[in-house]
Design a protein around this motif. Structure first.
Motif, short mmCIF file in Angstrom:
data_model
loop_
_atom_site.label_atom_id
_atom_site.label_comp_id
_atom_site.label_asym_id
_atom_site.label_seq_id
_atom_site.Cartn_x
_atom_site.Cartn_y
_atom_site.Cartn_z
N SER A 214 0.72 -1.28 0.13
CA SER A 214 0.02 -0.01 -0.04
C SER A 214 0.81 1.24 -0.03
CB SER A 214 -0.98 0.03 1.15
OG SER A 214 -0.06 0.17 2.60
N GLU A 216 0.56 5.47 1.11
CA GLU A 216 -0.44 6.15 1.91
C GLU A 216 0.20 7.65 1.88
OE1 GLU A 216 -1.09 6.33 6.90
OE2 GLU A 216 -1.76 4.41 5.77
N GLU A 245 -6.13 10.99 4.86
CA GLU A 245 -4.71 10.65 4.29
C GLU A 245 -5.41 9.67 3.09
OE1 GLU A 245 -2.75 8.05 7.32
OE2 GLU A 245 -1.41 9.99 7.70
N VAL A 247 -5.23 6.24 0.80
CA VAL A 247 -4.55 5.03 0.81
C VAL A 247 -4.79 4.22 -0.39
CG1 VAL A 247 -4.25 2.97 2.12
CG2 VAL A 247 -4.49 4.96 3.09
N GLU A 269 -8.50 7.38 4.92
CA GLU A 269 -8.68 7.57 6.45
C GLU A 269 -8.60 8.95 6.99
OE1 GLU A 269 -4.98 5.66 7.41
OE2 GLU A 269 -5.65 3.37 6.93
N LYS A 282 -12.44 4.81 8.01
CA LYS A 282 -11.88 4.35 6.80
C LYS A 282 -13.07 4.27 6.14
CE LYS A 282 -7.88 1.96 8.48
NZ LYS A 282 -7.07 0.52 8.61
#
Length: 312
Positions: A214, A216, A245, A247, A269, A282
């Motif tokens: 991932s 981020e 954020e 992601v 997020e 999320k």
């Protein structure tokens, strides 16, 4: 990199003690504390002693001098050493740490490198020794007119798998590593690498074999889709959105093995603060809630080394 490219302008030795000015000049060091200091640094000369209280534990701050260099340590009255810190030059760093610092500070000026070795910490009025001492390096420097700082954990950097390191360099060739953290998820080793590129900060998770899990990155709240904001406000029942954020998930860990996704999954997020407490939500771009964190007290980390800026 040639040494001529380095402009290490660390403060003079006489200024190192400014890291923590003694609260009580001329404080007398107890016998057990003195014995502990001499046992750890038999060749060092004590040049100053002060006192402070941290999380309910009394520490003596001892300024030492050895081979022309000054450093400082915390020691309890009964001789337990907490943290040791001092100023270093680039050549004093371990090779793997030096490589990262060299790339991050290329072209920088006023570089200051501090080593922080922690052997124990104060917690709830009690000194707790660490089973394994930690070594961290704090690098403060000026680059392109901006003051910057990075933290590197010696053990974490040393544990960075070569495949993961190579994958970071290949995928983000212009980025510099600013921190490394290793952990285990569902039985597999996962490496979290924090990067900086053109003033933008990212956190990348990779498996030990170099597979990108991932990416981020921080985004402005105004750039978060309206559908995400509406879901968060409804679930939070009010409050202030502190940060967000973005992601991008490309692979996951299942039963200790890496499974690539056919298509990357995108989510946001979002952290909300309400009544002195905070929680993280999320949410997918279309407004679907994936996870709702527990409300927790919004308090500063006890270990404020990562949060507080110190003036040069």
């Amino acid at each position: 990199m040639k040494r001529s490219q380095w402009k290490l302008r660390c403060l003079s030795a006489c200024c190192v003690a400014v890291l923590c000015v003694p609260a009580y000049a001329g404080s007398k060091l107890p016998a057990k504390a003195t014995e502990a200091v001499k046992a750890a640094f038999p060749k060092a000369q004590i040049v100053g002693v002060g006192r402070e209280r941290e999380n309910g534990v009394m520490y003596y701050e001892v300024n030492l001098k050895e081979d022309g260099k000054r450093f400082e340590l915390e020691v309890t009255p009964d001789g337990a050493i907490g943290e040791i810190e001092g100023v270093l030059g680039i050549d004093d760093l371990p090779a793997d740490v030096r490589e990262i610092v060299a790339k991050a500070t290329e072209g920088a000026s006023r570089i200051r490198i501090e080593k922080h070795e922690r052997r124990g910490r104060a917690k709830n009025g009690t000194f707790v020794p660490l089973a394994q001492p930690t070594e961290r390096y704090e690098v403060k420097y000026y680059l392109k007119g901006k003051r910057r700082r990075l933290w590197l954990d010696a053990q974490e950097v040393a544990a960075l798998p070569e495949k993961a390191k190579a994958a970071v360099s290949k995928t983000f060739p212009k980025a510099t590593i600013t921190n490394v953290k290793t952990e285990y998820e569902d039985g597999a080793q996962v490496v979290e690498v924090e990067l900086a590129e053109d003033g933008r900060e990212m956190s990348v998770k990779m498996s030990s074999d170099g597979t990108l899990l991932s990416v981020e990155s921080e985004v402005s709240v105004k750039d978060v889709p309206t559908t995400v904001i509406e879901t968060v406000r409804k679930q939070a029942g009010g409050g202030r959105i502190k940060e967000a954020e973005k992601v991008e998930v490309r692979a996951v860990i299942r039963n200790g093995k890496t499974a690539r996704l056919r298509e990357p999954q995108l989510l946001y997020e979002v952290e909300v603060e309400k009544g002195g407490r905070e929680a993280e939500f999320k949410v997918t771009p279309d407004g679907k809630l994936l996870a709702k964190g527990k409300w927790e007290d919004d308090e500063d980390d006890e270990d404020d080394e990562d949060e507080e800026d110190e003036d040069d």
